[in-house]
Design a protein around this motif. Sequence first.
Motif, PDB file in Angstrom:
ATOM      1  N   GLN A  64      77.721  43.243  55.196  1.00 60.12           N
ATOM      2  CA  GLN A  64      78.363  42.958  56.474  1.00 60.12           C
ATOM      3  C   GLN A  64      79.546  42.314  56.563  1.00 60.12           C
ATOM      4  OE1 GLN A  64      75.302  41.704  59.064  1.00 60.12           O
ATOM      5  NE2 GLN A  64      73.865  43.411  58.580  1.00 60.12           N
ATOM      6  N   GLU A  65      80.437  42.456  57.164  1.00 65.33           N
ATOM      7  CA  GLU A  65      81.767  41.784  57.199  1.00 65.33           C
ATOM      8  C   GLU A  65      81.716  40.167  57.797  1.00 65.33           C
ATOM      9  OE1 GLU A  65      85.111  42.642  56.762  1.00 65.33           O
ATOM     10  OE2 GLU A  65      84.240  44.510  55.671  1.00 65.33           O
ATOM     11  N   ASP A  66      80.778  39.889  58.472  1.00 69.20           N
ATOM     12  CA  ASP A  66      80.449  38.748  59.024  1.00 69.20           C
ATOM     13  C   ASP A  66      79.469  37.912  58.128  1.00 69.20           C
ATOM     14  OD1 ASP A  66      78.316  40.061  59.804  1.00 69.20           O
ATOM     15  OD2 ASP A  66      78.259  39.238  61.825  1.00 69.20           O
ATOM     16  N   SER A  67      78.842  38.304  57.264  1.00 69.50           N
ATOM     17  CA  SER A  67      77.972  37.746  56.455  1.00 69.50           C
ATOM     18  C   SER A  67      78.536  36.595  55.290  1.00 69.50           C
ATOM     19  CB  SER A  67      76.851  38.521  55.579  1.00 69.50           C
ATOM     20  OG  SER A  67      77.761  39.432  54.572  1.00 69.50           O
ATOM     21  N   GLY A  68      77.785  35.606  55.101  1.00 66.53           N
ATOM     22  CA  GLY A  68      78.069  34.645  54.129  1.00 66.53           C
ATOM     23  C   GLY A  68      78.115  35.267  52.586  1.00 66.53           C
ATOM     24  N   LEU A  69      77.399  36.342  52.497  1.00 66.39           N
ATOM     25  CA  LEU A  69      77.596  36.808  50.857  1.00 66.39           C
ATOM     26  C   LEU A  69      78.961  37.672  50.969  1.00 66.39           C
ATOM     27  CD1 LEU A  69      74.142  38.663  50.107  1.00 66.39           C
ATOM     28  CD2 LEU A  69      75.436  36.457  49.376  1.00 66.39           C
ATOM     29  N   HIS A  70      79.386  38.219  52.006  1.00 70.75           N
ATOM     30  CA  HIS A  70      80.753  38.891  52.245  1.00 70.75           C
ATOM     31  C   HIS A  70      81.910  37.807  51.948  1.00 70.75           C
ATOM     32  CE1 HIS A  70      84.291  40.774  53.832  1.00 70.75           C
ATOM     33  NE2 HIS A  70      83.987  41.876  53.135  1.00 70.75           N
ATOM     34  N   ALA A  71      81.664  36.521  52.445  1.00 75.16           N
ATOM     35  CA  ALA A  71      82.509  35.585  52.491  1.00 75.16           C
ATOM     36  C   ALA A  71      82.611  35.043  51.085  1.00 75.16           C
ATOM     37  CB  ALA A  71      82.303  34.404  53.275  1.00 75.16           C
ATOM     38  N   LEU A  72      81.368  34.897  50.389  1.00 75.65           N
ATOM     39  CA  LEU A  72      81.296  34.491  48.784  1.00 75.65           C
ATOM     40  C   LEU A  72      81.815  35.377  47.958  1.00 75.65           C
ATOM     41  CD1 LEU A  72      79.995  32.545  46.759  1.00 75.65           C
ATOM     42  CD2 LEU A  72      78.192  33.797  46.735  1.00 75.65           C
ATOM     43  N   ALA A  73      81.842  36.610  48.167  1.00 71.91           N
ATOM     44  CA  ALA A  73      82.433  37.804  47.217  1.00 71.91           C
ATOM     45  C   ALA A  73      84.073  37.672  47.633  1.00 71.91           C
ATOM     46  CB  ALA A  73      81.884  39.031  47.796  1.00 71.91           C
ATOM     47  N   ARG A  74      84.445  37.442  48.919  1.00 67.68           N
ATOM     48  CA  ARG A  74      85.938  37.233  49.180  1.00 67.68           C
ATOM     49  C   ARG A  74      86.527  36.173  48.390  1.00 67.68           C
ATOM     50  NH1 ARG A  74      85.871  37.676  55.185  1.00 67.68           N
ATOM     51  NH2 ARG A  74      86.010  35.402  54.530  1.00 67.68           N
ATOM     52  N   LEU A  75      85.571  35.070  48.402  1.00 67.27           N
ATOM     53  CA  LEU A  75      86.414  33.879  47.902  1.00 67.27           C
ATOM     54  C   LEU A  75      86.682  33.877  46.267  1.00 67.27           C
ATOM     55  CD1 LEU A  75      84.296  31.184  49.661  1.00 67.27           C
ATOM     56  CD2 LEU A  75      86.554  31.557  49.642  1.00 67.27           C
ATOM     57  N   SER A  76      85.766  34.944  45.689  1.00 65.63           N
ATOM     58  CA  SER A  76      85.832  35.186  44.246  1.00 65.63           C
ATOM     59  C   SER A  76      87.004  36.498  43.834  1.00 65.63           C
ATOM     60  CB  SER A  76      84.599  35.560  43.706  1.00 65.63           C
ATOM     61  OG  SER A  76      83.735  34.437  43.841  1.00 65.63           O
ATOM     62  N   GLU A  77      87.382  36.865  44.887  1.00 60.96           N
ATOM     63  CA  GLU A  77      88.363  38.052  44.613  1.00 60.96           C
ATOM     64  C   GLU A  77      89.843  37.794  45.010  1.00 60.96           C
ATOM     65  OE1 GLU A  77      86.955  41.272  47.029  1.00 60.96           O
ATOM     66  OE2 GLU A  77      85.111  41.487  45.742  1.00 60.96           O
ATOM     67  N   ILE A  78      90.708  38.360  44.800  1.00 60.50           N
ATOM     68  CA  ILE A  78      92.200  38.133  44.926  1.00 60.50           C
ATOM     69  C   ILE A  78      92.916  39.588  45.465  1.00 60.50           C
ATOM     70  CG2 ILE A  78      93.076  38.309  42.629  1.00 60.50           C
ATOM     71  CD1 ILE A  78      95.007  36.052  43.347  1.00 60.50           C
ATOM     72  N   ASP A  79      93.588  39.476  46.443  1.00 63.66           N
ATOM     73  CA  ASP A  79      94.331  40.654  46.931  1.00 63.66           C
ATOM     74  C   ASP A  79      95.828  40.586  46.565  1.00 63.66           C
ATOM     75  OD1 ASP A  79      95.581  42.801  48.107  1.00 63.66           O
ATOM     76  OD2 ASP A  79      95.028  41.881  50.245  1.00 63.66           O
ATOM     77  N   VAL A  80      96.181  41.264  45.508  1.00 66.17           N
ATOM     78  CA  VAL A  80      97.488  41.214  44.878  1.00 66.17           C
ATOM     79  C   VAL A  80      98.518  41.583  45.735  1.00 66.17           C
ATOM     80  CG1 VAL A  80      98.835  42.407  42.868  1.00 66.17           C
ATOM     81  CG2 VAL A  80      96.356  41.799  42.485  1.00 66.17           C
ATOM     82  N   SER A  81      98.261  42.442  46.740  1.00 69.92           N
ATOM     83  CA  SER A  81      99.274  42.848  47.723  1.00 69.92           C
ATOM     84  C   SER A  81      99.682  41.491  48.678  1.00 69.92           C
ATOM     85  CB  SER A  81      98.918  43.899  48.701  1.00 69.92           C
ATOM     86  OG  SER A  81      97.731  43.694  49.358  1.00 69.92           O
ATOM     87  N   THR A  82      98.888  40.692  48.984  1.00 71.72           N
ATOM     88  CA  THR A  82      98.779  39.399  49.560  1.00 71.72           C
ATOM     89  C   THR A  82      99.342  38.198  48.725  1.00 71.72           C
ATOM     90  OG1 THR A  82      97.075  40.152  50.912  1.00 71.72           O
ATOM     91  CG2 THR A  82      97.747  37.786  51.115  1.00 71.72           C
ATOM     92  N   GLU A  83      98.609  38.191  47.663  1.00 72.60           N
ATOM     93  CA  GLU A  83      99.093  37.013  46.734  1.00 72.60           C
ATOM     94  C   GLU A  83     100.127  37.301  45.785  1.00 72.60           C
ATOM     95  OE1 GLU A  83      97.738  34.168  47.234  1.00 72.60           O
ATOM     96  OE2 GLU A  83      96.466  34.671  48.706  1.00 72.60           O
ATOM     97  N   GLY A  84     100.561  38.722  45.397  1.00 69.55           N
ATOM     98  CA  GLY A  84     101.481  38.829  44.465  1.00 69.55           C
ATOM     99  C   GLY A  84     101.006  38.796  43.056  1.00 69.55           C
ATOM    100  N   VAL A  85     101.837  39.306  42.229  1.00 70.16           N
ATOM    101  CA  VAL A  85     101.424  39.243  40.922  1.00 70.16           C
ATOM    102  C   VAL A  85     101.195  38.062  40.193  1.00 70.16           C
ATOM    103  CG1 VAL A  85     102.016  40.361  38.596  1.00 70.16           C
ATOM    104  CG2 VAL A  85     102.344  41.737  40.522  1.00 70.16           C
TER     105      VAL A  85
END
Length: 139
Positions: A64-85
């Motif tokens: 679920q988008e608002d779950s703590g697990l979703h937040a944890l997964a997002r913290l361990s990923e990176i969006d190249v389009s946002t952050e750049g190469v």
Amino acid sequence: RYDAGKDGFIDLMELKLMMEKLGAPQTHLGLKNMIKEVDEDLDSKLSFREFLLIFRKAAAGELQEDSGLHALARLSEIDVSTEGVKGAKNFFEAKAQAINEASRFEEEIKAEQEEKKKQAEELKQRKAAFKELQSTFNQ
């Protein structure tokens, strides 16, 4: 890193501290729900396998988008389009460095264990040599 008890599991308090350090603090009930969502063996703590399940579920879109697990997964990923190469490069280099530090720590532990085994074997040999020498004097 967050397994303070060094028992191979992340319990409720360890998960709480981890989420706080990652900048996504959760309520007590939220933490319990996070564990419950991936706790396959129902022991109320996360094994390594269950921890990895968080990221599998995130990749499959099952969190679920608002779950703590979703937040944890997002913290361990990176969006190249946002952050750049370059940002992605730094992110993965930091992850690789963390893995190398863990490997180095494991190597140090193994070296320490080998040294203890070597010392124990040397002590055993010295005792055997002493007993042999002692037996020649007793004859």
